[in-house]
Design a protein around this motif. Structure first.
Motif, PDB file in Angstrom:
ATOM      1  N   PHE A 139       0.839  -1.207   0.000  1.00 41.50           N
ATOM      2  CA  PHE A 139       0.000   0.000   0.000  1.00 41.50           C
ATOM      3  C   PHE A 139       0.871   1.254   0.000  1.00 41.50           C
ATOM      4  O   PHE A 139       0.616   2.205  -0.733  1.00 41.50           O
ATOM      5  CB  PHE A 139      -0.917   0.012   1.229  1.00 41.50           C
ATOM      6  CG  PHE A 139      -2.323  -0.369   0.910  1.00 41.50           C
ATOM      7  CD1 PHE A 139      -3.144   0.493   0.217  1.00 41.50           C
ATOM      8  CD2 PHE A 139      -2.822  -1.600   1.296  1.00 41.50           C
ATOM      9  CE1 PHE A 139      -4.436   0.142  -0.092  1.00 41.50           C
ATOM     10  CE2 PHE A 139      -4.110  -1.968   0.996  1.00 41.50           C
ATOM     11  CZ  PHE A 139      -4.922  -1.087   0.307  1.00 41.50           C
ATOM     12  N   ALA A 140       1.913   1.235   0.849  1.00 44.88           N
ATOM     13  CA  ALA A 140       2.821   2.378   0.893  1.00 44.88           C
ATOM     14  C   ALA A 140       3.480   2.565  -0.472  1.00 44.88           C
ATOM     15  O   ALA A 140       3.608   3.678  -0.972  1.00 44.88           O
ATOM     16  CB  ALA A 140       3.869   2.172   1.987  1.00 44.88           C
ATOM     17  N   ILE A 142       2.385   1.797  -3.506  1.00 47.35           N
ATOM     18  CA  ILE A 142       1.572   2.376  -4.574  1.00 47.35           C
ATOM     19  C   ILE A 142       1.155   3.803  -4.239  1.00 47.35           C
ATOM     20  O   ILE A 142       0.657   4.514  -5.098  1.00 47.35           O
ATOM     21  CB  ILE A 142       0.306   1.525  -4.876  1.00 47.35           C
ATOM     22  CG1 ILE A 142      -0.549   1.375  -3.638  1.00 47.35           C
ATOM     23  CG2 ILE A 142       0.661   0.177  -5.455  1.00 47.35           C
ATOM     24  CD1 ILE A 142      -1.905   0.763  -3.950  1.00 47.35           C
ATOM     25  N   SER A 143       1.344   4.229  -2.993  1.00 44.74           N
ATOM     26  CA  SER A 143       0.871   5.560  -2.612  1.00 44.74           C
ATOM     27  C   SER A 143       1.965   6.616  -2.603  1.00 44.74           C
ATOM     28  O   SER A 143       1.677   7.802  -2.498  1.00 44.74           O
ATOM     29  CB  SER A 143       0.235   5.519  -1.218  1.00 44.74           C
ATOM     30  OG  SER A 143      -0.750   4.519  -1.159  1.00 44.74           O
ATOM     31  N   VAL A 144       3.209   6.187  -2.690  1.00 44.40           N
ATOM     32  CA  VAL A 144       4.283   7.171  -2.540  1.00 44.40           C
ATOM     33  C   VAL A 144       4.531   7.863  -3.884  1.00 44.40           C
ATOM     34  O   VAL A 144       4.520   7.228  -4.938  1.00 44.40           O
ATOM     35  CB  VAL A 144       5.554   6.485  -2.008  1.00 44.40           C
ATOM     36  CG1 VAL A 144       6.209   5.642  -3.055  1.00 44.40           C
ATOM     37  CG2 VAL A 144       6.523   7.499  -1.442  1.00 44.40           C
ATOM     38  N   PRO A 145       4.664   9.200  -3.882  1.00 43.51           N
ATOM     39  CA  PRO A 145       4.962   9.883  -5.144  1.00 43.51           C
ATOM     40  C   PRO A 145       6.352   9.483  -5.637  1.00 43.51           C
ATOM     41  O   PRO A 145       7.326   9.674  -4.900  1.00 43.51           O
ATOM     42  CB  PRO A 145       4.931  11.373  -4.787  1.00 43.51           C
ATOM     43  CG  PRO A 145       4.603  11.472  -3.354  1.00 43.51           C
ATOM     44  CD  PRO A 145       4.540  10.120  -2.749  1.00 43.51           C
ATOM     45  N   PRO A 146       6.467   8.905  -6.830  1.00 41.74           N
ATOM     46  CA  PRO A 146       7.756   8.354  -7.265  1.00 41.74           C
ATOM     47  C   PRO A 146       8.885   9.384  -7.303  1.00 41.74           C
ATOM     48  O   PRO A 146      10.019   9.062  -6.980  1.00 41.74           O
ATOM     49  CB  PRO A 146       7.453   7.809  -8.661  1.00 41.74           C
ATOM     50  CG  PRO A 146       6.129   8.348  -9.053  1.00 41.74           C
ATOM     51  CD  PRO A 146       5.391   8.674  -7.804  1.00 41.74           C
ATOM     52  N   PHE A 147       8.560  10.619  -7.689  1.00 37.50           N
ATOM     53  CA  PHE A 147       9.640  11.610  -7.779  1.00 37.50           C
ATOM     54  C   PHE A 147      10.129  12.025  -6.403  1.00 37.50           C
ATOM     55  O   PHE A 147      11.303  12.335  -6.216  1.00 37.50           O
ATOM     56  CB  PHE A 147       9.181  12.836  -8.579  1.00 37.50           C
ATOM     57  CG  PHE A 147       7.962  13.499  -8.031  1.00 37.50           C
ATOM     58  CD1 PHE A 147       6.710  13.001  -8.310  1.00 37.50           C
ATOM     59  CD2 PHE A 147       8.064  14.624  -7.236  1.00 37.50           C
ATOM     60  CE1 PHE A 147       5.576  13.606  -7.800  1.00 37.50           C
ATOM     61  CE2 PHE A 147       6.936  15.233  -6.728  1.00 37.50           C
ATOM     62  CZ  PHE A 147       5.689  14.721  -7.007  1.00 37.50           C
ATOM     63  N   TRP A 148       9.219  11.983  -5.422  1.00 36.97           N
ATOM     64  CA  TRP A 148       9.609  12.336  -4.059  1.00 36.97           C
ATOM     65  C   TRP A 148      10.540  11.270  -3.493  1.00 36.97           C
ATOM     66  O   TRP A 148      11.553  11.564  -2.867  1.00 36.97           O
ATOM     67  CB  TRP A 148       8.367  12.484  -3.197  1.00 36.97           C
ATOM     68  CG  TRP A 148       8.614  12.885  -1.786  1.00 36.97           C
ATOM     69  CD1 TRP A 148       9.234  14.021  -1.350  1.00 36.97           C
ATOM     70  CD2 TRP A 148       8.252  12.155  -0.610  1.00 36.97           C
ATOM     71  NE1 TRP A 148       9.257  14.036   0.013  1.00 36.97           N
ATOM     72  CE2 TRP A 148       8.664  12.913   0.498  1.00 36.97           C
ATOM     73  CE3 TRP A 148       7.594  10.943  -0.395  1.00 36.97           C
ATOM     74  CZ2 TRP A 148       8.453  12.496   1.806  1.00 36.97           C
ATOM     75  CZ3 TRP A 148       7.389  10.527   0.908  1.00 36.97           C
ATOM     76  CH2 TRP A 148       7.817  11.297   1.991  1.00 36.97           C
ATOM     77  N   LEU A 152      14.227  11.705  -2.038  1.00 39.57           N
ATOM     78  CA  LEU A 152      14.652  11.210  -0.724  1.00 39.57           C
ATOM     79  C   LEU A 152      15.871  10.300  -0.861  1.00 39.57           C
ATOM     80  O   LEU A 152      16.804  10.370  -0.060  1.00 39.57           O
ATOM     81  CB  LEU A 152      13.518  10.446  -0.035  1.00 39.57           C
ATOM     82  CG  LEU A 152      12.327  11.255   0.454  1.00 39.57           C
ATOM     83  CD1 LEU A 152      11.380  10.373   1.250  1.00 39.57           C
ATOM     84  CD2 LEU A 152      12.774  12.436   1.296  1.00 39.57           C
TER      85      LEU A 152
END
Lengths: 317, 323
Positions: A139-140, A142-148, A152
């Motif tokens: 779930f995490a 698929i929810s995380v913005p890939p560019f962010w 990081l």
């Protein structure tokens, strides 16, 4: 089977043809046109000069005529010149297509290496601690913005720990295989983390569905080993939907590669399309987009063929 | 190997379901709420999202009360550390980060909700029509849907985002107004976001239209439009609601990516995506600028995903058995 392959090949070619027209029309709707750029470069051009140039390049023709001219030239291998690189666009794109395939291929293999064991393990122990952890992680993912996530990773591994370079494909003066691999690590990890959550969910769902079937109970009742039931009975059947999803996911992977390439300065197709759109490089944007589309369609085609090969119940007619 | 028999695993749920069904005082809505409430992650997500929405849409009020500004440039307070006046510090132009985040939340939530609803409407119309009429019409619509799904979304959206709409004859005033990038974003995402709903609705319609109540309605002389609107639509509402909720998260992600790349929401309007555009260059000077907007996107998107998951279990009790 052969006629099925031929049929799908023809279908793919037709879709690519239709898409090439749509993309051509879309590129024509981008702000400005080549003549505007010439006017910017040379303010002395009069309105009559502009008209003459428009005629010379055929820009006064209707869309269908312009497309036809482009297509006949393209089929002979002439896709025009890139404004940004002052080279034929094919010469610009070929090496970049290779770079993108390396990036996507590595990320794809790494995703599978993580998602298959994780998804299977979670599916065999539903609602266990492991299953919940895998589920939460997916779930995490698929929810995380890939560019962010990419930023990081750069902050952590390039700025703070200085383990890997923050961007580029090689260090100046280097360029050996090891150096290239060193630059490949962060982009591949970023792209993998952005996609792996979704794949885990598909694998888990497909595996649970397969494990509910009667033939699994039969196999167990026959006294087959746990490993055999899982691998030859459940996994083989679970792979059918997974393969389809994976191939459909190729479009997302190409999209994801665009973000990754842009942030990490990886000279691939996605970054080229992005740069071309921002730099009003019409020919390059057009061909880059076509390549990306063709790559996705090809993956879909392979998926359909793999599907037909994996599932003998499908008839080809 | 499965240590537990799946049937034994879910018998508790079945008994609970039977007890609920026996409770005569319970309305369907209350039953739904009861099932939803049991899903703690979804309930928590709903609370987080409501809180975020209230705070975001109250941003102008907060601005008026505190006297701070999300847009005023203060070169004396660039990259300030968190303090009482600026709870999260300031950005590279001395603007209050918290207020800018809240304004960004307004944009992201608006794009997510509006585009999800428009996509759902487009998808429902296409899906019901394809499933109900069937035949060549269905085949053509579904091949088209497959085609859209198979495309490399982001490269296409980047070109679409660059399109000059005045070339299509749209009035220039509409496209140069301050909120133009917002409308454009909603339009673009709706154009590509309808495919999942279309396929779901088509599948459900195909099985529903063979049922007796549809035949009965046809026998009573109901027109096609009436059958689709009155008899089919309510029956496909659950999957539409679930998939729309899940799509909000994806849309917010898509918006943030495009804004991050400089092709979505245009500054000075703040969005979580475009706040991260400069952050990459400021990694050394002010790394927190890169952390907060991304964290908010992450929390919002995962909350919508949990919410959709919980709604699915609540609306379709059978799906809970399969988990």
């Amino acid at each position: 089977m052969l006629s099925y392959i031929v049929q799908r090949l023809v279908q793919t070619a037709v879709v690519l043809f239709v898409m090439s027209f749509i993309i051509y029309a879309m590129i024509g709707l981008m702000p400005g046109d080549p003549i505007d750029l010439m006017v910017q470069a040379d303010p002395d051009l009069t309105a009559e000069d502009q008209q003459r140039l428009k005629q010379l390049y055929g820009l006064d023709q209707p869309l269908t005529t312009r497309y036809w001219n482009w297509l006949t030239a393209a089929l002979q291998g002439d896709f025009g010149y890139s404004r940004l690189f002052a080279q034929p666009v094919l010469d610009v794109l070929w090496p970049r297509l290779g770079n993108t395939i390396v990036l996507i291929g590595c990320a794809f293999l790494l995703s599978l290496a993580i998602a298959l064991p994780a998804g299977i393990a979670a599916a065999t122990r539903p609602r266990s601690l492991l299953d919940n952890a895998v589920n939460l992680g997916a779930f995490a993912g698929i929810s995380v913005p890939p560019f962010w996530l990419a930023i990081l990773l750069i902050i952590l591994f390039a700025v703070t720990l200085e383990w890997f370079p923050a961007s580029g494909m090689t260090d100046p003066g280097e360029g050996g295989l090891l150096d290239q691999l060193h630059h490949l690590v962060l982009p591949v990890v970023a792209l993998t983390m952005a996609r792996v959550g979704g794949i885990i969910r598909y694998v888990r769902a497909a595996m649970m569905e397969a494990l509910r079937q009667d033939y699994i109970r039969t196999a167990r009742a026959k006294g087959l080993s746990r490993r055999r039931v899982l691998v030859s009975h459940a996994l083989r059947n679970a792979m059918i939907p997974v393969v389809t999803i994976l191939a459909l996911d190729m479009g997302m992977l190409v999209s994801g590669a665009l973000i990754t390439e842009t942030i990490f300065g990886w000279l691939g197709m996605g970054k080229t399309v992005y740069d071309a759109v921002l730099g009003n490089d019409y020919n390059l944007a057009l061909l880059g987009l076509l390549f990306a589309t063709a790559l996705t369609l090809l993956a879909n085609l392979l998926a359909d063929l793999a599907y037909a090969w994996l599932d003998p119940r499908i008839t080809y007619d | 190997m499965i240590e537990r028999d799946p049937a034994a695993d879910t018998s508790g749920d079945l008994r609970a379901g039977a007890a609920q069904a026996l409770d005569a005082s319970a309305s369907p809505a209350r039953l739904l709420w009861r099932r939803f409430r049991g899903h703690h992650l979804a309930l928590g997500s709903l609370i987080v999202l409501l809180l975020l929405a209230v705070l975001s849409f109250a941003a102008p009020l907060l601005e008026a009360w505190t006297g701070l500004s999300a847009t005023r440039v203060d070169l004396m307070a660039m990259n300030a550390a968190p303090s009482l006046t600026h709870p999260l510090g300031t950005d590279e132009l001395g603007r209050d980060l918290l207020l800018r985040l809240l304004y960004g939340g307004r944009v992201s939530l608006t794009v997510g909700l509006v585009a999800a609803v428009i996509s759902a409407i487009i998808g429902t119309v296409i899906g019901i029509a394809a499933g109900y009429y069937g035949g060549r019409f269905d085949a053509a619509l579904m091949r088209f849907t497959d085609g859209v799904i198979a495309l490399p979304l982001l490269p296409l959206l980047i070109v679409l985002a660059a399109i000059d709409f005045t070339k299509l004859g749209l009035p220039e005033g509409l496209m140069t107004s301050e909120s133009a990038s917002l409308y454009r974003m909603i339009l673009l995402v709706s154009l590509v976001g309808w495919t999942t709903v279309a396929r779901l609705v088509r599948g459900a319609t195909l099985s529903l239209k063979a049922r007796e109540f549809v035949t009965a309605a046809q026998a009573l002389g109901a027109g096609n439009a009436r059958i689709m609107w009155v008899h089919l639509l309510p029956n496909v509402a659950s999957p539409i609601i679930v998939s729309t909720t899940l799509s909000i998260g994806n849309i917010i992600l898509l918006e943030s990516v495009l804004s991050f790349l400089g092709l979505g929401i245009q500054p000075p309007m703040a969005s979580w995506g475009n706040m991260l555009t400069n952050a990459q260059e400021l990694i050394y000077a002010n790394p927190m600028l890169a952390v907060w907007p991304g964290l908010l996107i992450f929390v919002t998107v995962i909350a919508f995903n949990f919410l959709g998951d919980g709604l699915q279990d609540a609306l379709d009790p059978r799906s809970g058995l399969q988990r």
